[in-house]
Design a protein around this motif. Structure first.
Motif, PDB file in Angstrom:
ATOM      1  N   ASP A   5     -30.653  96.785 -10.825  1.00  0.00           N
ATOM      2  CA  ASP A   5     -29.746  96.304 -11.875  1.00  0.00           C
ATOM      3  C   ASP A   5     -28.295  96.629 -11.526  1.00  0.00           C
ATOM      4  OD1 ASP A   5     -31.178  94.933 -13.858  1.00  0.00           O
ATOM      5  OD2 ASP A   5     -31.834  96.802 -14.805  1.00  0.00           O
ATOM      6  N   ILE A  65     -40.189  95.518  -5.755  1.00  0.00           N
ATOM      7  CA  ILE A  65     -38.887  95.991  -6.228  1.00  0.00           C
ATOM      8  C   ILE A  65     -38.134  96.665  -5.088  1.00  0.00           C
ATOM      9  CG2 ILE A  65     -37.704  97.555  -7.829  1.00  0.00           C
ATOM     10  CD1 ILE A  65     -40.006  96.979  -9.813  1.00  0.00           C
ATOM     11  N   PHE A 114     -36.348  89.483  -9.139  1.00  0.00           N
ATOM     12  CA  PHE A 114     -36.236  90.779  -9.790  1.00  0.00           C
ATOM     13  C   PHE A 114     -36.448  90.651 -11.299  1.00  0.00           C
ATOM     14  CE2 PHE A 114     -33.466  93.874 -12.009  1.00  0.00           C
ATOM     15  CZ  PHE A 114     -34.233  95.001 -11.767  1.00  0.00           C
ATOM     16  N   LYS A 146     -39.254  92.550 -13.364  1.00  0.00           N
ATOM     17  CA  LYS A 146     -38.789  93.457 -14.414  1.00  0.00           C
ATOM     18  C   LYS A 146     -39.442  93.109 -15.753  1.00  0.00           C
ATOM     19  CE  LYS A 146     -34.491  95.055 -16.503  1.00  0.00           C
ATOM     20  NZ  LYS A 146     -33.030  94.923 -16.503  1.00  0.00           N
ATOM     21  N   GLU A 163     -39.086 102.661 -12.305  1.00  0.00           N
ATOM     22  CA  GLU A 163     -37.942 102.618 -13.224  1.00  0.00           C
ATOM     23  C   GLU A 163     -36.641 102.914 -12.492  1.00  0.00           C
ATOM     24  OE1 GLU A 163     -38.773 105.216 -16.488  1.00  0.00           O
ATOM     25  OE2 GLU A 163     -40.552 104.094 -17.076  1.00  0.00           O
ATOM     26  N   MET A 177     -35.742  99.875 -10.426  1.00  0.00           N
ATOM     27  CA  MET A 177     -35.225  98.799 -11.277  1.00  0.00           C
ATOM     28  C   MET A 177     -33.799  99.098 -11.713  1.00  0.00           C
ATOM     29  SD  MET A 177     -38.429  97.318 -13.529  1.00  0.00           S
ATOM     30  CE  MET A 177     -38.297  98.570 -14.747  1.00  0.00           C
TER      31      MET A 177
END
Length: 92
Positions: free
Chosen positions: A18, A77, A47, A51, A11, A14
């Protein structure tokens, strides 16, 4: 416990990906050379695919699928975050 901390790492990665993607897209997308733009688009698509897969797996009740594939997703990732960082450093 290990799987829970591993999930948090995914998380966090990610979220970092982002953020980097947004920074690159907002600050430099208009000024990018074609090769950088194609590289950015490729990494962005990879990605988004990962995701979506991670988010889909975390919503399932059977965590065994997530546990068995989390190592590969984590590495993928990490590679994408690394690529975004490198691209950002080359652009800025």
């Amino acid at each position: 416990m290990k799987k829970n901390s591993e999930s948090k790492s995914i998380e966090q990665l990610m979220a970092e990906a982002d953020e980097l993607m947004q920074q690159i897209n907002n600050d430099a997308s208009k000024d990018m050379e074609e090769a950088h733009r194609l590289e950015f688009d490729k990494h962005t698509q990879n990605f988004q695919k990962i995701k979506t897969e991670v988010q889909g797996n975390t919503g399932k009740t059977g965590l065994s699928e997530m546990e068995s594939s989390s190592d590969g997703m984590h590495e993928a990732i990490q590679d994408i975050v690394k690529a975004f960082r490198n691209l950002k450093n080359r652009i800025f």
